[in-house]
Scaffold this active site. Structure first.
Site, PDB file in Angstrom:
ATOM      1  N   GLU A  90       0.824  -1.200   0.000  1.00 14.85           N
ATOM      2  CA  GLU A  90       0.000   0.000   0.000  1.00 14.85           C
ATOM      3  C   GLU A  90       0.861   1.253   0.000  1.00 14.85           C
ATOM      4  OE1 GLU A  90      -2.148  -1.075   3.471  1.00 14.85           O
ATOM      5  OE2 GLU A  90      -0.849   0.024   4.832  1.00 14.85           O
TER       6      GLU A  90
ATOM      7  N   HIS B  94       3.784  -1.723  10.598  1.00 18.44           N
ATOM      8  CA  HIS B  94       3.402  -0.323  10.462  1.00 18.44           C
ATOM      9  C   HIS B  94       2.168  -0.005  11.293  1.00 18.44           C
ATOM     10  CE1 HIS B  94       0.959  -2.471   7.470  1.00 18.44           C
ATOM     11  NE2 HIS B  94       0.045  -1.536   7.685  1.00 18.44           N
TER      12      HIS B  94
ATOM     13  N   ARG C  54      -2.499  -8.318  13.184  1.00 17.32           N
ATOM     14  CA  ARG C  54      -2.182  -7.406  14.289  1.00 17.32           C
ATOM     15  C   ARG C  54      -1.177  -8.054  15.232  1.00 17.32           C
ATOM     16  NH1 ARG C  54      -7.830  -7.532  15.177  1.00 17.32           N
ATOM     17  NH2 ARG C  54      -8.962  -6.007  13.925  1.00 17.32           N
TER      18      ARG C  54
END
Length: 312
Positions: free
Chosen positions: A111, A169, A189
Protein backbone atom coordinates in the site's frame (compact mmCIF):
# COMPACT_ATOMS: atom_id res chain seq x y z
CA UNK A 1 -17.08 7.22 -19.72
CA UNK A 2 -17.10 8.57 -16.19
CA UNK A 3 -18.93 7.15 -13.19
CA UNK A 4 -19.36 8.81 -9.82
CA UNK A 5 -18.94 6.26 -7.02
CA UNK A 6 -20.72 5.86 -3.71
CA UNK A 7 -18.32 4.65 -1.03
CA UNK A 8 -18.94 1.99 1.62
CA UNK A 9 -17.71 3.11 5.06
CA UNK A 10 -16.24 1.35 8.12
CA UNK A 11 -16.77 2.26 11.77
CA UNK A 12 -13.61 0.81 13.34
CA UNK A 13 -13.01 1.85 16.96
CA UNK A 14 -10.12 4.21 16.20
CA UNK A 15 -12.05 6.33 13.67
CA UNK A 16 -13.25 9.93 13.89
CA UNK A 17 -15.79 12.30 12.34
CA UNK A 18 -13.81 14.15 9.65
CA UNK A 19 -14.99 11.93 6.81
CA UNK A 20 -18.57 12.85 7.64
CA UNK A 21 -18.04 16.48 8.62
CA UNK A 22 -15.51 17.47 5.96
CA UNK A 23 -15.91 14.92 3.16
CA UNK A 24 -19.64 14.28 3.16
CA UNK A 25 -19.54 10.55 3.85
CA UNK A 26 -22.71 9.02 5.25
CA UNK A 27 -23.16 6.42 7.97
CA UNK A 28 -25.58 5.48 10.74
CA UNK A 29 -22.58 5.04 13.03
CA UNK A 30 -21.23 7.89 15.14
CA UNK A 31 -17.72 7.44 13.71
CA UNK A 32 -16.37 6.79 10.23
CA UNK A 33 -12.88 5.33 10.26
CA UNK A 34 -12.59 4.57 6.54
CA UNK A 35 -14.42 5.21 3.29
CA UNK A 36 -13.58 2.76 0.50
CA UNK A 37 -13.46 5.15 -2.44
CA UNK A 38 -12.70 2.53 -5.08
CA UNK A 39 -13.47 -1.06 -4.17
CA UNK A 40 -14.40 -4.27 -5.90
CA UNK A 41 -13.57 -6.23 -2.73
CA UNK A 42 -16.40 -8.30 -1.27
CA UNK A 43 -15.96 -6.69 2.17
CA UNK A 44 -17.16 -3.33 0.79
CA UNK A 45 -18.26 -2.66 -2.79
CA UNK A 46 -18.27 0.72 -4.55
CA UNK A 47 -21.68 1.50 -6.06
CA UNK A 48 -22.10 3.43 -9.32
CA UNK A 49 -24.15 6.51 -8.48
CA UNK A 50 -27.31 6.79 -10.56
CA UNK A 51 -27.16 3.16 -11.70
CA UNK A 52 -27.21 1.67 -8.17
CA UNK A 53 -25.17 -1.36 -9.16
CA UNK A 54 -21.77 -2.38 -7.80
CA UNK A 55 -18.83 -1.29 -9.93
CA UNK A 56 -17.62 -4.90 -9.97
CA UNK A 57 -20.87 -5.95 -11.66
CA UNK A 58 -20.44 -3.34 -14.41
CA UNK A 59 -16.82 -4.40 -14.96
CA UNK A 60 -17.79 -8.07 -15.23
CA UNK A 61 -20.00 -7.13 -18.17
CA UNK A 62 -17.56 -4.55 -19.60
CA UNK A 63 -14.03 -5.80 -18.89
CA UNK A 64 -12.60 -3.47 -21.54
CA UNK A 65 -13.37 -0.57 -19.17
CA UNK A 66 -10.50 -1.69 -16.92
CA UNK A 67 -7.91 -1.53 -19.70
CA UNK A 68 -5.23 -3.84 -21.01
CA UNK A 69 -2.94 -3.36 -17.99
CA UNK A 70 -5.46 -5.11 -15.75
CA UNK A 71 -5.28 -8.32 -17.76
CA UNK A 72 -2.15 -9.38 -15.84
CA UNK A 73 -4.20 -9.56 -12.62
CA UNK A 74 -6.71 -12.29 -11.75
CA UNK A 75 -9.03 -9.81 -10.04
CA UNK A 76 -9.61 -6.07 -9.95
CA UNK A 77 -6.19 -5.06 -8.59
CA UNK A 78 -6.56 -2.08 -6.23
CA UNK A 79 -8.56 -0.60 -3.38
CA UNK A 80 -8.48 3.11 -2.47
CA UNK A 81 -9.48 4.47 0.93
CA UNK A 82 -9.77 7.64 2.94
CA UNK A 83 -8.68 6.98 6.55
CA UNK A 84 -9.43 9.20 9.55
CA UNK A 85 -7.43 8.15 12.61
CA UNK A 86 -8.80 9.83 15.71
CA UNK A 87 -6.86 7.24 17.73
CA UNK A 88 -3.83 5.04 17.02
CA UNK A 89 -4.35 2.10 14.70
CA UNK A 90 -2.98 -1.28 15.74
CA UNK A 91 0.62 -2.19 14.96
CA UNK A 92 0.15 -4.59 12.07
CA UNK A 93 1.61 -6.21 8.99
CA UNK A 94 0.24 -7.47 5.69
CA UNK A 95 1.45 -10.63 3.93
CA UNK A 96 2.89 -10.79 0.44
CA UNK A 97 1.00 -12.25 -2.50
CA UNK A 98 2.30 -15.81 -2.16
CA UNK A 99 1.67 -16.13 1.57
CA UNK A 100 -1.76 -14.48 1.43
CA UNK A 101 -2.99 -16.72 -1.38
CA UNK A 102 -1.72 -19.86 0.38
CA UNK A 103 -3.02 -19.01 3.87
CA UNK A 104 -5.97 -16.63 3.37
CA UNK A 105 -7.28 -17.32 -0.13
CA UNK A 106 -6.92 -13.69 -1.16
CA UNK A 107 -4.26 -11.29 -2.34
CA UNK A 108 -1.35 -9.80 -0.45
CA UNK A 109 -1.18 -6.14 0.39
CA UNK A 110 1.32 -3.50 -0.60
CA UNK A 111 0.00 0.00 0.00
CA UNK A 112 0.89 3.68 -0.32
CA UNK A 113 -0.08 6.40 2.14
CA UNK A 114 -0.51 10.05 1.23
CA UNK A 115 -0.89 12.31 4.27
CA UNK A 116 -3.74 14.67 3.39
CA UNK A 117 -3.57 16.40 6.76
CA UNK A 118 -2.41 15.74 10.31
CA UNK A 119 -2.18 17.22 13.79
CA UNK A 120 1.12 18.96 14.66
CA UNK A 121 2.40 16.06 16.78
CA UNK A 122 1.19 13.19 14.56
CA UNK A 123 3.41 10.25 13.68
CA UNK A 124 3.33 6.79 12.16
CA UNK A 125 5.14 3.55 12.93
CA UNK A 126 7.24 2.49 9.95
CA UNK A 127 9.21 -0.71 10.48
CA UNK A 128 11.95 -1.24 13.05
CA UNK A 129 14.62 1.14 14.35
CA UNK A 130 17.26 -1.52 13.76
CA UNK A 131 17.48 -5.00 12.33
CA UNK A 132 16.00 -7.54 14.75
CA UNK A 133 15.97 -11.34 14.96
CA UNK A 134 12.76 -13.32 14.84
CA UNK A 135 13.42 -14.49 18.42
CA UNK A 136 13.86 -10.93 19.70
CA UNK A 137 10.78 -9.80 17.78
CA UNK A 138 8.70 -12.51 19.46
CA UNK A 139 10.11 -11.71 22.90
CA UNK A 140 9.34 -8.01 22.46
CA UNK A 141 5.71 -8.88 21.70
CA UNK A 142 5.48 -11.22 24.70
CA UNK A 143 7.22 -8.77 27.07
CA UNK A 144 5.15 -5.79 25.89
CA UNK A 145 8.31 -3.93 24.80
CA UNK A 146 7.59 -3.95 21.05
CA UNK A 147 6.97 -0.21 20.82
CA UNK A 148 10.54 0.41 22.03
CA UNK A 149 11.86 -1.42 18.97
CA UNK A 150 9.82 0.41 16.34
CA UNK A 151 10.66 3.32 14.08
CA UNK A 152 8.35 6.24 14.96
CA UNK A 153 8.30 8.84 12.17
CA UNK A 154 6.80 12.35 12.60
CA UNK A 155 4.51 13.11 9.67
CA UNK A 156 3.60 16.27 7.81
CA UNK A 157 0.94 17.20 5.30
CA UNK A 158 2.01 15.91 1.89
CA UNK A 159 4.26 13.07 3.10
CA UNK A 160 4.20 9.83 1.11
CA UNK A 161 5.01 6.36 2.44
CA UNK A 162 5.22 3.14 0.43
CA UNK A 163 4.28 0.33 2.81
CA UNK A 164 5.43 -2.85 1.10
CA UNK A 165 4.00 -6.20 2.13
CA UNK A 166 5.90 -7.45 5.18
CA UNK A 167 6.49 -3.97 6.65
CA UNK A 168 5.35 -3.58 10.27
CA UNK A 169 3.40 -0.32 10.46
CA UNK A 170 0.68 1.73 12.13
CA UNK A 171 -1.07 5.01 11.43
CA UNK A 172 -0.91 7.31 14.45
CA UNK A 173 -3.74 9.38 15.88
CA UNK A 174 -4.45 12.71 14.21
CA UNK A 175 -3.65 11.53 10.66
CA UNK A 176 -5.98 11.87 7.68
CA UNK A 177 -4.67 9.64 4.92
CA UNK A 178 -5.46 8.54 1.38
CA UNK A 179 -4.44 4.91 1.01
CA UNK A 180 -3.89 3.21 -2.34
CA UNK A 181 -3.41 -0.52 -1.93
CA UNK A 182 -3.78 -3.93 -3.46
CA UNK A 183 -7.34 -5.20 -3.29
CA UNK A 184 -6.99 -7.13 -0.04
CA UNK A 185 -8.38 -7.02 3.47
CA UNK A 186 -5.79 -9.25 5.17
CA UNK A 187 -4.21 -7.74 8.29
CA UNK A 188 -2.15 -9.38 11.03
CA UNK A 189 -2.18 -7.41 14.29
CA UNK A 190 0.72 -7.73 16.71
CA UNK A 191 -0.10 -4.93 19.18
CA UNK A 192 -3.41 -3.14 19.77
CA UNK A 193 -2.96 -0.90 22.83
CA UNK A 194 -4.81 -3.41 25.04
CA UNK A 195 -8.13 -2.89 23.24
CA UNK A 196 -9.04 -6.58 23.37
CA UNK A 197 -9.15 -7.32 19.64
CA UNK A 198 -7.71 -10.50 18.16
CA UNK A 199 -3.95 -10.62 17.52
CA UNK A 200 -2.24 -12.72 14.85
CA UNK A 201 1.23 -13.26 16.29
CA UNK A 202 2.31 -16.48 14.57
CA UNK A 203 1.38 -15.30 11.09
CA UNK A 204 2.96 -11.89 11.72
CA UNK A 205 6.20 -13.62 12.74
CA UNK A 206 6.09 -15.54 9.46
CA UNK A 207 5.72 -12.53 7.16
CA UNK A 208 7.34 -9.49 8.84
CA UNK A 209 10.55 -8.04 7.39
CA UNK A 210 12.74 -7.40 10.42
CA UNK A 211 14.94 -4.61 9.03
CA UNK A 212 15.04 -0.83 9.43
CA UNK A 213 13.08 1.25 6.91
CA UNK A 214 14.15 4.11 4.61
CA UNK A 215 12.87 7.66 4.86
CA UNK A 216 9.45 8.48 3.39
CA UNK A 217 9.18 9.13 -0.33
CA UNK A 218 9.25 12.76 -1.42
CA UNK A 219 6.62 13.60 -4.00
CA UNK A 220 8.17 14.58 -7.32
CA UNK A 221 6.97 17.69 -9.16
CA UNK A 222 6.73 16.81 -12.83
CA UNK A 223 5.52 20.18 -14.13
CA UNK A 224 3.85 23.41 -13.03
CA UNK A 225 2.36 26.53 -14.56
CA UNK A 226 -0.18 29.18 -13.61
CA UNK A 227 -3.09 26.75 -13.72
CA UNK A 228 -1.82 23.34 -12.65
CA UNK A 229 0.85 21.74 -10.46
CA UNK A 230 1.42 18.06 -11.21
CA UNK A 231 3.25 15.64 -8.90
CA UNK A 232 4.16 11.97 -9.05
CA UNK A 233 3.45 10.51 -5.61
CA UNK A 234 4.48 6.90 -6.00
CA UNK A 235 4.49 3.83 -8.17
CA UNK A 236 4.90 0.08 -7.88
CA UNK A 237 3.88 -2.92 -9.98
CA UNK A 238 0.30 -2.61 -8.75
CA UNK A 239 -0.44 1.12 -9.23
CA UNK A 240 0.83 4.60 -10.15
CA UNK A 241 -0.43 7.63 -8.22
CA UNK A 242 -0.35 11.35 -9.09
CA UNK A 243 -1.48 14.57 -7.43
CA UNK A 244 -2.66 17.72 -9.17
CA UNK A 245 -3.46 21.15 -7.80
CA UNK A 246 -5.67 22.93 -10.34
CA UNK A 247 -6.35 26.67 -10.47
CA UNK A 248 -8.96 27.18 -13.17
CA UNK A 249 -8.21 25.02 -16.20
CA UNK A 250 -6.63 21.59 -16.01
CA UNK A 251 -5.15 19.57 -18.86
CA UNK A 252 -6.63 16.70 -20.85
CA UNK A 253 -5.61 13.24 -19.67
CA UNK A 254 -6.02 9.93 -21.42
CA UNK A 255 -4.82 6.40 -20.67
CA UNK A 256 -5.55 3.80 -23.31
CA UNK A 257 -4.33 0.89 -21.18
CA UNK A 258 -5.85 1.57 -17.76
CA UNK A 259 -8.90 2.93 -16.04
CA UNK A 260 -8.35 6.07 -13.95
CA UNK A 261 -9.65 6.75 -10.47
CA UNK A 262 -9.97 10.42 -9.46
CA UNK A 263 -10.39 11.40 -5.80
CA UNK A 264 -11.20 15.02 -4.93
CA UNK A 265 -9.16 15.97 -1.86
CA UNK A 266 -10.25 19.61 -1.70
CA UNK A 267 -12.16 22.28 -3.61
CA UNK A 268 -14.89 22.05 -6.25
CA UNK A 269 -15.39 22.27 -9.98
CA UNK A 270 -16.50 20.23 -12.98
CA UNK A 271 -15.00 17.09 -14.53
CA UNK A 272 -15.50 16.15 -18.18
CA UNK A 273 -15.08 12.81 -19.91
CA UNK A 274 -14.87 12.28 -23.68
CA UNK A 275 -15.10 8.59 -24.65
CA UNK A 276 -15.41 8.77 -28.41
CA UNK A 277 -16.74 11.22 -30.99
CA UNK A 278 -20.29 10.35 -30.00
CA UNK A 279 -20.07 10.59 -26.20
CA UNK A 280 -19.40 13.43 -23.80
CA UNK A 281 -20.14 13.52 -20.08
CA UNK A 282 -19.61 16.07 -17.33
CA UNK A 283 -20.17 16.13 -13.60
CA UNK A 284 -19.99 18.79 -10.91
CA UNK A 285 -17.78 17.74 -8.00
CA UNK A 286 -16.91 18.76 -4.47
CA UNK A 287 -14.44 17.70 -1.80
CA UNK A 288 -14.70 13.96 -1.12
CA UNK A 289 -16.16 12.93 -4.48
CA UNK A 290 -14.77 9.90 -6.26
CA UNK A 291 -14.87 9.00 -9.97
CA UNK A 292 -14.09 5.93 -12.08
CA UNK A 293 -13.07 6.76 -15.66
CA UNK A 294 -13.00 3.94 -18.18
CA UNK A 295 -9.84 3.06 -20.10
CA UNK A 296 -9.44 5.05 -23.30
CA UNK A 297 -11.53 7.99 -22.11
CA UNK A 298 -10.17 11.53 -22.13
CA UNK A 299 -10.90 13.55 -19.00
CA UNK A 300 -10.46 17.15 -17.98
CA UNK A 301 -11.12 19.28 -14.89
CA UNK A 302 -12.05 22.92 -14.46
CA UNK A 303 -12.13 24.39 -10.96
CA UNK A 304 -10.04 25.22 -7.94
CA UNK A 305 -9.18 21.93 -6.36
CA UNK A 306 -6.65 19.33 -5.29
CA UNK A 307 -6.98 15.78 -6.60
CA UNK A 308 -5.13 12.51 -6.64
CA UNK A 309 -5.58 10.09 -9.52
CA UNK A 310 -4.52 6.49 -9.84
CA UNK A 311 -3.88 4.22 -12.82
CA UNK A 312 -2.51 0.71 -13.27
Amino acid sequence: MIFKLKSPVKDYIWGGTKLRDEYGKKSDSEIIAESWELSCHHDGLSIIDGMDIPLVEYLANHPEAMGENCRKFDDFPILIKLIDARDNLSVQVHPNEKYALEHEGEHGKTEMWYVIDCEPDSSIIYGFKDKITKKDFKQAIENNTLLDKLNVVPVHKGDVFMIKAGTLHAIGKGCLIAEIQQSSNVTYRVYDYNRGRELHIDKALDVTKRTSMPFPIQKYKKYADLYIHHYQLGRCKYFKVYEEAIYGDGVWHKNENSFTHVLILDGEGKIWSHYDEHFNDNRDFKKGDSFFITAGSKWYIHGNCSIIYTVI
